[in-house]
Design a protein around this motif. Sequence first.
Motif, PDB file in Angstrom:
ATOM      1  N   ASP A 182      41.797  44.737  18.329  1.00  0.00           N
ATOM      2  CA  ASP A 182      40.877  44.356  19.398  1.00  0.00           C
ATOM      3  C   ASP A 182      40.164  43.053  19.049  1.00  0.00           C
ATOM      4  OD1 ASP A 182      39.255  44.440  21.661  1.00  0.00           O
ATOM      5  OD2 ASP A 182      37.723  45.653  20.661  1.00  0.00           O
ATOM      6  N   ASP A 183      39.826  42.299  20.079  1.00  0.00           N
ATOM      7  CA  ASP A 183      38.976  41.119  19.941  1.00  0.00           C
ATOM      8  C   ASP A 183      37.706  41.391  20.738  1.00  0.00           C
ATOM      9  OD1 ASP A 183      37.708  38.729  19.832  1.00  0.00           O
ATOM     10  OD2 ASP A 183      39.324  37.538  20.713  1.00  0.00           O
ATOM     11  N   THR A 184      36.619  41.601  20.039  1.00  0.00           N
ATOM     12  CA  THR A 184      35.366  42.000  20.698  1.00  0.00           C
ATOM     13  C   THR A 184      34.663  40.841  21.388  1.00  0.00           C
ATOM     14  OG1 THR A 184      34.130  41.639  18.642  1.00  0.00           O
ATOM     15  CG2 THR A 184      35.007  43.857  19.030  1.00  0.00           C
ATOM     16  N   THR A 185      35.159  39.611  21.232  1.00  0.00           N
ATOM     17  CA  THR A 185      34.468  38.454  21.814  1.00  0.00           C
ATOM     18  C   THR A 185      34.960  38.087  23.215  1.00  0.00           C
ATOM     19  OG1 THR A 185      36.046  36.871  20.875  1.00  0.00           O
ATOM     20  CG2 THR A 185      34.166  37.516  19.503  1.00  0.00           C
ATOM     21  N   LEU A 186      35.982  38.758  23.718  1.00  0.00           N
ATOM     22  CA  LEU A 186      36.518  38.400  25.028  1.00  0.00           C
ATOM     23  C   LEU A 186      35.518  38.729  26.130  1.00  0.00           C
ATOM     24  CD1 LEU A 186      40.205  39.668  24.708  1.00  0.00           C
ATOM     25  CD2 LEU A 186      39.352  37.337  24.446  1.00  0.00           C
ATOM     26  N   PRO A 187      35.408  37.876  27.163  1.00  0.00           N
ATOM     27  CA  PRO A 187      34.465  38.142  28.263  1.00  0.00           C
ATOM     28  C   PRO A 187      34.917  39.324  29.116  1.00  0.00           C
ATOM     29  CG  PRO A 187      35.798  36.208  28.744  1.00  0.00           C
ATOM     30  CD  PRO A 187      36.107  36.584  27.328  1.00  0.00           C
ATOM     31  N   THR A 188      33.958  39.970  29.765  1.00  0.00           N
ATOM     32  CA  THR A 188      34.265  41.151  30.581  1.00  0.00           C
ATOM     33  C   THR A 188      33.782  40.961  32.026  1.00  0.00           C
ATOM     34  OG1 THR A 188      32.231  42.169  29.742  1.00  0.00           O
ATOM     35  CG2 THR A 188      34.291  42.751  28.640  1.00  0.00           C
ATOM     36  N   ILE A 189      32.513  41.212  32.279  1.00  0.00           N
ATOM     37  CA  ILE A 189      31.979  41.085  33.636  1.00  0.00           C
ATOM     38  C   ILE A 189      31.508  39.648  33.844  1.00  0.00           C
ATOM     39  CG2 ILE A 189      30.173  41.846  35.224  1.00  0.00           C
ATOM     40  CD1 ILE A 189      30.355  44.593  34.040  1.00  0.00           C
ATOM     41  N   THR A 190      32.243  38.920  34.679  1.00  0.00           N
ATOM     42  CA  THR A 190      31.988  37.506  34.914  1.00  0.00           C
ATOM     43  C   THR A 190      31.947  37.241  36.417  1.00  0.00           C
ATOM     44  OG1 THR A 190      34.342  36.978  34.926  1.00  0.00           O
ATOM     45  CG2 THR A 190      33.228  36.913  32.787  1.00  0.00           C
ATOM     46  N   PHE A 191      31.666  36.000  36.765  1.00  0.00           N
ATOM     47  CA  PHE A 191      31.717  35.604  38.175  1.00  0.00           C
ATOM     48  C   PHE A 191      33.111  35.828  38.739  1.00  0.00           C
ATOM     49  CE2 PHE A 191      32.876  32.228  41.196  1.00  0.00           C
ATOM     50  CZ  PHE A 191      31.995  32.536  42.229  1.00  0.00           C
ATOM     51  N   ARG A 192      34.146  35.518  37.949  1.00  0.00           N
ATOM     52  CA  ARG A 192      35.523  35.715  38.409  1.00  0.00           C
ATOM     53  C   ARG A 192      35.797  37.181  38.680  1.00  0.00           C
ATOM     54  NH1 ARG A 192      37.808  31.982  33.612  1.00  0.00           N
ATOM     55  NH2 ARG A 192      37.368  33.923  32.513  1.00  0.00           N
ATOM     56  N   TYR A 193      35.227  38.040  37.857  1.00  0.00           N
ATOM     57  CA  TYR A 193      35.400  39.479  38.063  1.00  0.00           C
ATOM     58  C   TYR A 193      34.857  39.905  39.422  1.00  0.00           C
ATOM     59  CZ  TYR A 193      33.624  44.225  38.167  1.00  0.00           C
ATOM     60  OH  TYR A 193      33.284  45.486  38.592  1.00  0.00           O
ATOM     61  N   PHE A 194      33.639  39.486  39.755  1.00  0.00           N
ATOM     62  CA  PHE A 194      33.038  39.879  41.032  1.00  0.00           C
ATOM     63  C   PHE A 194      33.837  39.327  42.213  1.00  0.00           C
ATOM     64  CE2 PHE A 194      29.214  40.486  38.368  1.00  0.00           C
ATOM     65  CZ  PHE A 194      28.882  41.771  38.767  1.00  0.00           C
ATOM     66  N   LEU A 195      34.250  38.078  42.107  1.00  0.00           N
ATOM     67  CA  LEU A 195      34.993  37.460  43.199  1.00  0.00           C
ATOM     68  C   LEU A 195      36.308  38.184  43.457  1.00  0.00           C
ATOM     69  CD1 LEU A 195      35.277  35.143  45.235  1.00  0.00           C
ATOM     70  CD2 LEU A 195      36.282  33.752  43.398  1.00  0.00           C
ATOM     71  N   LEU A 196      37.056  38.473  42.405  1.00  0.00           N
ATOM     72  CA  LEU A 196      38.345  39.136  42.569  1.00  0.00           C
ATOM     73  C   LEU A 196      38.189  40.583  43.024  1.00  0.00           C
ATOM     74  CD1 LEU A 196      40.347  37.733  39.521  1.00  0.00           C
ATOM     75  CD2 LEU A 196      40.588  37.136  41.921  1.00  0.00           C
ATOM     76  N   SER A 197      37.157  41.247  42.569  1.00  0.00           N
ATOM     77  CA  SER A 197      36.921  42.625  43.001  1.00  0.00           C
ATOM     78  C   SER A 197      36.728  42.688  44.507  1.00  0.00           C
ATOM     79  CB  SER A 197      35.696  43.204  42.291  1.00  0.00           C
ATOM     80  OG  SER A 197      35.914  43.299  40.892  1.00  0.00           O
TER      81      SER A 197
END
Length: 800
Positions: free
Chosen positions: A94-109
């Motif tokens: 695992d890489d714990t530094t990867l982003p999760t909840i972002t602006f792109r996440y909200f837009l695509l959802s």
Amino acid sequence: MFRRQGAGAEKDNAISAAKADGVAKTSQTDAGKAYESTIEQASSVSSANNDKANSIREKALEDVVEVDADLEDENDPEIKDIPPEVRRVVSLHDDTTLPTITFRYFLLSIIFIIPGAFLSQMNQFRTTYAPYSVFFVQIASNYVGLWLARVLPKWTVPLPWGCSFSLNPGPWSVKEHVLVTITAASGATSNQGASSIAISDLYYNRKIHPAAAIFFMWAIDATGYSFAAIARQVLLYDPQYPWFQALCQTALFETQKKNIKSPTKSARRQMHIFWAVLVGITLWQFLPEYIFPMVSSLAFLCWVAPRNPTANFIGSGLGGMGFLNLSFDWANISNYNAGVPLFLSPWWSQVVLFCSFVFCCWILLPAAKWGGLGHFHEGLMTNRALTADGSKYPIADLVTPQNTFNQTAYDINGPIYVGVQQLWSMFFDYASYVSAYGWIAFFGASQIRTAYRKFKNRRKVAGKGINHQYDDRLNVLMRSYKEVPLWWYVVLFLCSFISILVIVAKGILFIPVWTYIIALATGAAIIVPLGWLYAISNFQLPIGTFNELLYGAMVQVYTDGSYRNPVGASVYGSIAGDAWYRAQYMLQDQKIGHYMHVPQRAVFASQVFGIILGVPINYASMSWIIQAKREYLTGEVVDAAHIWTGQSLATSVTTGVQYVLIGPSRLFQETIFKPLPYAFLVGAAAPAIVYALHRLFPKARFDLWNTTIFFSGASIFYGNVSTGYLSRFIGGFVVMYWAYRYRYELWSKYNFILAAAFDAGFNLNMLLIFLIFGSAKVISAPNWWGNNADNAERCFALDS
């Protein structure tokens, strides 16, 4: 489940030999050291080069994942408890530094939930369907996410209280991708509460206020999500429960990740096959769904004798037995109403389900039609309420304007009758519900006890405040993230509880307040047994009408006739039933997060956001369908293709009238309903008998003959559609038996990819048909030989 043979077994033996020599362990250790070294290198890159740092990290992950499946030491205590099929799919780093909840996440959802919620709710009114595919979202969102990562400006947007967010935090992260898909799986689905609202409007001309309807629909979803906390520690973290649907999606996530960052020849081939199958199914489905409906049900006996009533009844899959009937319509073959998807369910569960189909359609149906089975032979192939002469019962007359039982109308029209097929459907429905408890008591109790003991003996990880009772690699990796605290689930439950309580107390939902409390209790009681069954078999037990029966028994205490509107049974059933369905959805998606190493709190938040966004779209879709298809759904106009039958609504209306207006005590005194109470005895005894046979003959594998799945399959109403089951059985044999046993390497590479492609292609086709032929002006397909206006199968003498 089955012992592997052939090339796959030879490779496993070779790997085992290599491990015995220490080769695999050394290779894995070297890969792990290389990964750690590369992560240190990435951490040393300045913040100005975040893109480069993220690329280094993900490339390191790709390098080490290649050796995960085959070179892990199975004697490693962190590895040995993880099932082999999981190790071959899931990354153990695992890489714990990867982003999760972002602006792109909200837009695509938002982009993917809106059409998904609309189509999924529309599917609830169809006879057969394949759900809006989460695989389609998984594929499409990945490409759109990559595009956004290239084109969005890297601006920082300030927020109040000193907060801010970036429009483009760097390369598209696999964890963002997972969260978008999980959010769509939460919000782009149908809603159980819509049935109650639709029945009230269609059958009783009582339109529930939109605000109350939307809050009710949201609250039953939120209740189920909060109830997931009941089974989370037992069924989610234990590695022995694979959750096949979650594993399927994880396989696709991993393939996509490899194909983007460091595509191997195998990964490229997987994606090529995925896209080829997706495009092929998308184009093919125009035939059964629109141009050439005949291929959806190939009734060979009708071709031989198109004007013979007996041959038509035996051969028809749209109103008959479906004997030797094949289907090339993925909606009929996949038919998620049956609960056992072809590519995802173990072969043994598919065999059990097919046996239940044969028992009902090829044995009971002819026995009922020609052999004297049952006392009432009118309306054999209908699930609507009937009068003694077989005509449609005027059920709306049984409810007075004051919402009470109209005894005068009942005396005039006489007792309510149902066809024999609907009668045994009710019988097996009760049996399956009781069998679920009996099966877990005999076959699953030891596993549940073991999991509970581990939970009691859990220990706290220093500084994290997280309880962990499992030490496998996947659980160890998830200790890097904060667990979802219990009070989050409690708050979610309280919000839903207060919402429904207010609506019920104001008399909007037809049920008394105290029955709502019991609905919550009965819903909570089934989370663990049915969750256990789903986790090991990929079979989701339909709750059926047991809850409606219970509600009908409870409201009989109101001797003044109040709370006798049949819609109340559907309302009660949606509350108690959706508690299980939504809890299952939450647990399954949290398992995906577990497999993909996504922070638990991010997964929880994404699921709640999904239902907040999806429920209003569900309501809008339901309102449009009621307006556009009202005559078909009420049965005033017959759909020749048997698509818009409103079959589930008709069943709910019938059971509501029986259990609420008539009442169980009066109903079971009528001759045709007297056998029904014995179903509870059958459901309780069957698991005990199978368990005894299993103990006596352990090699016969009686433990695979799950009575709950059999009874549930027998409870399916096959009156409108009995096609697709033989096709699925043949396909299941090829995929889940032959390929799994004798071509395991091929199966492990492509099975889950094919599952994703078939569902995604079907749903893309449905969306295209709606946009092209139904969004502005409804355009019907021309009638021709393959789309006969009288009968799509050319069974012209069909008379059930």
